[in-house]
Design a protein around this motif. Structure first.
Motif, mmCIF file in Angstrom:
data_model
loop_
_atom_site.group_PDB
_atom_site.id
_atom_site.type_symbol
_atom_site.label_atom_id
_atom_site.label_comp_id
_atom_site.label_asym_id
_atom_site.label_seq_id
_atom_site.Cartn_x
_atom_site.Cartn_y
_atom_site.Cartn_z
ATOM 1 N N GLN A 39 0.834 -1.197 0.000
ATOM 2 C CA GLN A 39 0.000 0.000 0.000
ATOM 3 C C GLN A 39 0.869 1.247 0.000
ATOM 4 N N VAL A 40 0.264 2.367 -0.388
ATOM 5 C CA VAL A 40 0.997 3.621 -0.518
ATOM 6 C C VAL A 40 0.085 4.781 -0.125
ATOM 7 N N MET A 41 0.639 5.723 0.634
ATOM 8 C CA MET A 41 -0.059 6.966 0.948
ATOM 9 C C MET A 41 0.330 7.990 -0.111
ATOM 10 N N LEU A 42 -0.664 8.522 -0.802
ATOM 11 C CA LEU A 42 -0.429 9.407 -1.938
ATOM 12 C C LEU A 42 -0.752 10.857 -1.587
ATOM 13 N N LYS A 43 -0.118 11.767 -2.309
ATOM 14 C CA LYS A 43 -0.384 13.192 -2.106
ATOM 15 C C LYS A 43 -0.815 13.824 -3.416
ATOM 16 N N ALA A 44 -1.447 14.983 -3.324
ATOM 17 C CA ALA A 44 -1.991 15.643 -4.509
ATOM 18 C C ALA A 44 -0.918 15.928 -5.548
ATOM 19 N N ASN A 45 0.291 16.287 -5.087
ATOM 20 C CA ASN A 45 1.370 16.602 -6.039
ATOM 21 C C ASN A 45 1.770 15.402 -6.886
ATOM 22 N N ASP A 46 1.539 14.181 -6.374
ATOM 23 C CA ASP A 46 1.819 12.993 -7.175
ATOM 24 C C ASP A 46 0.997 12.994 -8.456
ATOM 25 N N GLY A 70 -4.422 6.213 1.540
ATOM 26 C CA GLY A 70 -5.206 7.433 1.655
ATOM 27 C C GLY A 70 -4.613 8.501 0.765
ATOM 28 N N PHE A 71 -5.232 9.680 0.803
ATOM 29 C CA PHE A 71 -4.833 10.797 -0.054
ATOM 30 C C PHE A 71 -4.713 12.043 0.800
ATOM 31 N N GLN A 72 -3.661 12.849 0.541
ATOM 32 C CA GLN A 72 -3.453 14.045 1.351
ATOM 33 C C GLN A 72 -2.976 15.224 0.491
ATOM 34 N N VAL A 73 -3.148 16.435 1.025
ATOM 35 C CA VAL A 73 -3.718 16.761 2.288
ATOM 36 C C VAL A 73 -4.542 18.027 2.077
ATOM 37 N N LEU A 74 -5.724 18.060 2.636
ATOM 38 C CA LEU A 74 -6.549 19.256 2.608
ATOM 39 C C LEU A 74 -6.171 20.113 3.807
ATOM 40 N N ARG A 75 -5.702 21.326 3.532
ATOM 41 C CA ARG A 75 -5.225 22.223 4.591
ATOM 42 C C ARG A 75 -6.180 23.403 4.790
ATOM 43 N N ASP A 76 -6.203 23.899 6.026
ATOM 44 C CA ASP A 76 -6.859 25.172 6.351
ATOM 45 C C ASP A 76 -8.294 25.237 5.855
ATOM 46 N N PHE A 77 -9.040 24.160 6.048
ATOM 47 C CA PHE A 77 -10.420 24.133 5.560
ATOM 48 C C PHE A 77 -11.387 24.757 6.549
ATOM 49 N N GLU A 78 -11.235 24.438 7.811
ATOM 50 C CA GLU A 78 -12.276 24.734 8.784
ATOM 51 C C GLU A 78 -12.099 26.127 9.411
ATOM 52 N N MET A 95 -10.210 17.881 -4.411
ATOM 53 C CA MET A 95 -9.424 16.881 -3.678
ATOM 54 C C MET A 95 -10.197 15.578 -3.560
ATOM 55 N N LEU A 96 -11.471 15.671 -3.275
ATOM 56 C CA LEU A 96 -12.298 14.472 -3.153
ATOM 57 C C LEU A 96 -12.409 13.744 -4.494
ATOM 58 N N GLU A 97 -12.486 14.503 -5.580
ATOM 59 C CA GLU A 97 -12.561 13.874 -6.903
ATOM 60 C C GLU A 97 -11.280 13.107 -7.217
ATOM 61 N N MET A 98 -10.123 13.691 -6.899
ATOM 62 C CA MET A 98 -8.855 13.003 -7.138
ATOM 63 C C MET A 98 -8.719 11.781 -6.237
ATOM 64 N N CYS A 99 -9.126 11.935 -4.989
ATOM 65 C CA CYS A 99 -9.070 10.820 -4.036
ATOM 66 C C CYS A 99 -9.915 9.651 -4.539
ATOM 67 N N ALA A 100 -11.110 9.954 -5.017
ATOM 68 C CA ALA A 100 -12.000 8.909 -5.520
ATOM 69 C C ALA A 100 -11.429 8.243 -6.766
ATOM 70 N N ALA A 101 -10.811 9.031 -7.650
ATOM 71 C CA ALA A 101 -10.240 8.466 -8.872
ATOM 72 C C ALA A 101 -9.147 7.459 -8.557
ATOM 73 N N LEU A 102 -8.411 7.701 -7.487
ATOM 74 C CA LEU A 102 -7.351 6.785 -7.067
ATOM 75 C C LEU A 102 -7.897 5.530 -6.379
ATOM 76 N N GLY A 103 -9.155 5.561 -6.005
ATOM 77 C CA GLY A 103 -9.719 4.450 -5.251
ATOM 78 C C GLY A 103 -9.376 4.517 -3.778
ATOM 79 N N CYS A 104 -8.862 5.661 -3.326
ATOM 80 C CA CYS A 104 -8.538 5.821 -1.912
ATOM 81 C C CYS A 104 -9.825 6.073 -1.127
ATOM 82 N N LYS A 105 -9.918 5.473 0.045
ATOM 83 C CA LYS A 105 -11.123 5.579 0.856
ATOM 84 C C LYS A 105 -10.995 6.608 1.981
ATOM 85 N N VAL A 106 -9.800 7.217 2.109
ATOM 86 C CA VAL A 106 -9.566 8.181 3.184
ATOM 87 C C VAL A 106 -8.913 9.431 2.621
ATOM 88 N N LEU A 107 -9.476 10.595 2.945
ATOM 89 C CA LEU A 107 -8.847 11.883 2.653
ATOM 90 C C LEU A 107 -8.379 12.480 3.969
#
Length: 302
Positions: A39-46, A70-78, A95-107
């Protein structure tokens, strides 16, 4: 490189973060696979930094056979309002669209450091609930992490407070050992968590006992983390992993290791260090199999 099946089985619950390795995405994925990780933890820049575009990056991950932790990272949202809030909602949707395209279940979403963000915990909870609701159609869970230099939320205990306030089934915690050790949060607070609401655990160590300022915490976190077993907090890290195990956590562990030296090293050299760390945790700490060589032991037998 062919690994014994027992090694791959032993470290099945562990993965690496692409941030630890240099080079193109395909080379990083191959190095992880050769080291025995599944398994691999991926980031948006990938994705957005891939020469073939982000859809080509998605295909590269799919072709690798590695599961996305999982996919990371959403910053300064709240905690934002007005135009800033609407801007961040748009970012979150992409971010959610990219996460879903990867098949990752966690953002992964980390706590805000913005001076423009409210410190009101109820507003923070409402915003996190909104984020979680946006993620539901994608089948994605939101792991909320308290950065140790966060403006309002800088410990997992306060992150847990707002997660409970938000009360959304797909909103939970992201636990990062670095931030726990940097903030000196008592580990016995782990015992009060609901294991079903821990969506991701990220592990790393560092080479000094204290980070006295937010600036020092940030600099260490972004340049000089090391793998579990390599730093000076090994006993605390073992305590953390064993507490999570006793609590009933059965999810993934990912090595969140930002290290300026490692990104200058050959990929197999770094991936091998990660493999040794995973074996130490799986076989020595969690007692899944046989002990490792003495150089990776926390203690020698008494």
């Amino acid at each position: 490189m062919t690994l014994k099946r027992s090694t791959a089985q032993a470290i099945a619950g562990f993965g690496m973060d692409t941030i630890t390795l240099a080079g193109p995405l395909e080379a990083k994925l191959a190095a992880m696979k050769d080291a025995g990780f599944s398994q691999v933890m991926l980031k948006a820049n990938d994705l957005v930094g891939h020469l073939g575009g982000w859809q080509a990056a998605v295909r590269a991950v799919q072709d690798s056979g590695l599961r996305g932790t999982g996919f990371q990272v959403l910053r300064d949202f709240e905690g934002l309002s007005g135009h800033l809030h609407h801007y961040k909602v748009d970012i979150a949707k992409m971010m959610l669209e990219m996460c879903a395209a990867l098949g990752c279940k966690v953002l992964l979403a980390c706590s805000s450091t913005s001076a423009h963000a409210s410190s009101d915990l109820d507003q923070i909870a409402r915003d996190l609930r909104k984020l979680a609701l946006l993620a539901i159609p994608h089948g994605i869970r939101i792991a909320y992490e308290g950065l140790s230099w966060g403006r309002t939320i800088n410990e997992f205990t306060t992150a847990w407070d707002v997660v409970q306030r938000a009360d959304c089934p797909n909103l939970g915690l992201g636990i990062d050992s670095y931030h726990i050790f940097a903030a000196k949060t008592p580990l016995d607070e782990i015992d009060y968590l609901d294991p079903s609401k821990i969506f991701l655990v990220q592990l790393a160590d560092f080479m000094w006992q204290e980070t006295k300022t937010f600036e020092e915490r940030m600099a260490t976190a972004r340049t000089f983390r090391v793998f579990p077993g390599e730093g000076v907090h090994s006993e605390q890290l073992v305590d953390l992993v064993l507490r999570l195990d006793r609590l009933g956590y059965r999810g993934d562990y990912s090595f969140e290791v930002f290290n300026d030296d490692y990104v200058q090293m050959p990929l197999p050299f770094v991936a091998e260090r990660a493999r040794r760390s995973a074996l130490w945790l799986a076989e020595e700490v969690l007692r899944c199999s046989v002990p490792l060589p003495n150089q990776m032991r926390l203690k020698t037998p008494g």
